[in-house]
Structure formats: C-alpha cells, structure tokens
Write an enzyme that holds these catalytic residues in place. Sequence first.
Site, PDB file in Angstrom:
ATOM      1  N   GLU A  49       0.891  -1.159   0.000  1.00 57.52           N
ATOM      2  CA  GLU A  49       0.000   0.000   0.000  1.00 57.52           C
ATOM      3  C   GLU A  49       0.929   1.209   0.000  1.00 57.52           C
ATOM      4  O   GLU A  49       1.751   1.359   0.907  1.00 57.52           O
ATOM      5  CB  GLU A  49      -0.881  -0.042   1.255  1.00 57.52           C
ATOM      6  CG  GLU A  49      -2.044   0.903   1.260  1.00 57.52           C
ATOM      7  CD  GLU A  49      -3.090   0.625   0.185  1.00 57.52           C
ATOM      8  OE1 GLU A  49      -3.819   1.554  -0.144  1.00 57.52           O
ATOM      9  OE2 GLU A  49      -3.172  -0.508  -0.342  1.00 57.52           O
ATOM     10  N   ASP A  60      -4.217  11.238   7.745  1.00 54.12           N
ATOM     11  CA  ASP A  60      -2.987  10.727   8.346  1.00 54.12           C
ATOM     12  C   ASP A  60      -2.582  11.491   9.592  1.00 54.12           C
ATOM     13  O   ASP A  60      -2.728  12.701   9.676  1.00 54.12           O
ATOM     14  CB  ASP A  60      -1.852  10.767   7.316  1.00 54.12           C
ATOM     15  CG  ASP A  60      -2.085   9.755   6.210  1.00 54.12           C
ATOM     16  OD1 ASP A  60      -2.334   8.593   6.561  1.00 54.12           O
ATOM     17  OD2 ASP A  60      -2.054  10.124   5.031  1.00 54.12           O
TER      18      ASP A  60
END
EC number: 4.2.1.20
Length: 268
Positions: A49, A60
């Site tokens: 990924e 994030d």
Amino acid sequence: MERYQQLFNRLSEKKEGAFVPFVTLGDPSPEQSLKIIDTLIAAGADALELGVPFSDPLADGPTIQDANLRAFAAGVTPGQCFEMLATIRQKYPDIPIGLLMYANLVFSNGIDEFYQRCAQVGVDSVLVADVPVAESAPFRTAALRHGIAPIFICPPNADDELLREIASYGRGYTYLVSRAGVTGAEKRAQLPLNHLVAKLNEYHAAPPLQGFGISDPTQVRETLASGAAGAISGSAIVRIIEKNLNQPDVMLSELHTFVSEMKAATRS
C-alpha cells in the site's frame, strides 16, 4: 485487480492472512524508498500500500505527515512516483500494488488520465481517502474502465446501507478501519470488529484488510481472529524509517525484522 484475487486464494489455501505494509513513495529519498520496498517484499509482505506525497494528508497522523514532508524535501513529484511504480512492477510482476491517494492528486491531470496512468504502470488498486462512497461515482467508474480496483474505507460505525454500498462498489479488498480518527500507531486498534466483518462477508464485499493502529504481531493475530483477511500497518513502519534516517542499513534491517514478525503472525 486479479492479483488481489490470486493472493487471497493462495493465502486461504495456506490458511494464512495477508500482511500489507504502507509507506510513502520517495520517503526519505527515491533511491532509499526503492530499497525499502525491496526489503518489505523480501521480508514477506503480501501486497504493498503506497502513498503519493501530498501537502495536506487529512486522514494521516503526524508520523505519515512527516513522511510526506520528507518526500517533498527530496523533490519527489507525482510523475516520479509513477516512474518508481513502473520500476517496482517490472521487478515484482505478481505482488498487488495499491495506492492511497487524495482527490486533488487524482483530479490534477483529469480523473480518467490518472487511472489510465495507474494501469500503464501496473497499479492494482486506488483508495481515494477523502472521497466518501456517496461521492465516488466518477472515481470508481474511471477506475473500473482501466481495470483498477476502487477501494473503500469501512469505518467502525458503518451502518447497513454503507456496508451494502461498499460491498457493491468496492473491488480488490475492503479497507476496514479499526477506529475513528487519523492513522497512527500511537493509538491501538480497537477490536473486535467481528460484526462488521460478518456483514461484509454476508454482502459479498471484497476481503477486509484491517488498518489504523496495527503495530505488533498480537494485533495481527487479533485482526485475523475477528475474521478479517489480513492487516495493514503504516505508521509503525514509517516510524522505523524516521528513527533511522542517518543509518540507512540499520533502517532496512529493522524493517526486515518488523515485517517478518508481522507476517509470521498471519500463519495460524
């Protein structure tokens, strides 16, 4: 897209789960980034990924935000990321490669052109982190037109309607989020998610991989026990990179150890 299917078939024959590491392309430099990816695969990663550096990665936490900044500081561009992806695919013809993106990067040269480029370099799936399922039609139709699996996030509070939509529109795998909030190994994954996994399976969704806060082998085992097909780990891996920026060889050997241990936990 078929690479995911082949992977999950192969793993279920061996009674194993998938371990999928996440890193940002170009962190800390394009050269070291390719060595990192070689190491992840050598240590047993079942799929990759990969993030493309973005200035405002909303999903994030600080660890992966810093990875984005390091890649930017090294001068990494989306064009360079596609060159790196082509290199990785040439070297590893069978491993599934997924991208974790933000919509602005997909839009910048046109949605269709983006997915076409992904197909040309051998990308298997794309998750657009800031596009909810309800707004995903232009992305998923372009993805499928070019043979790319559209990946959707299944949050821990997903209702029945959302679960059905994810099952209907998603391909490749389903990104099962362990908890609300941003990525990061600081907060442990919240388990179990058995009820979600059971519903996704009932609706014939793509196999669920659990991510967000997966940082040790015990969590990998718990994830598989809840019925998920595997685990994704990002921040814990990126922290190893961050900790060893001045010792690239130590970085690679620590990454190898970490991934080997996480992969070992997928074998029942």
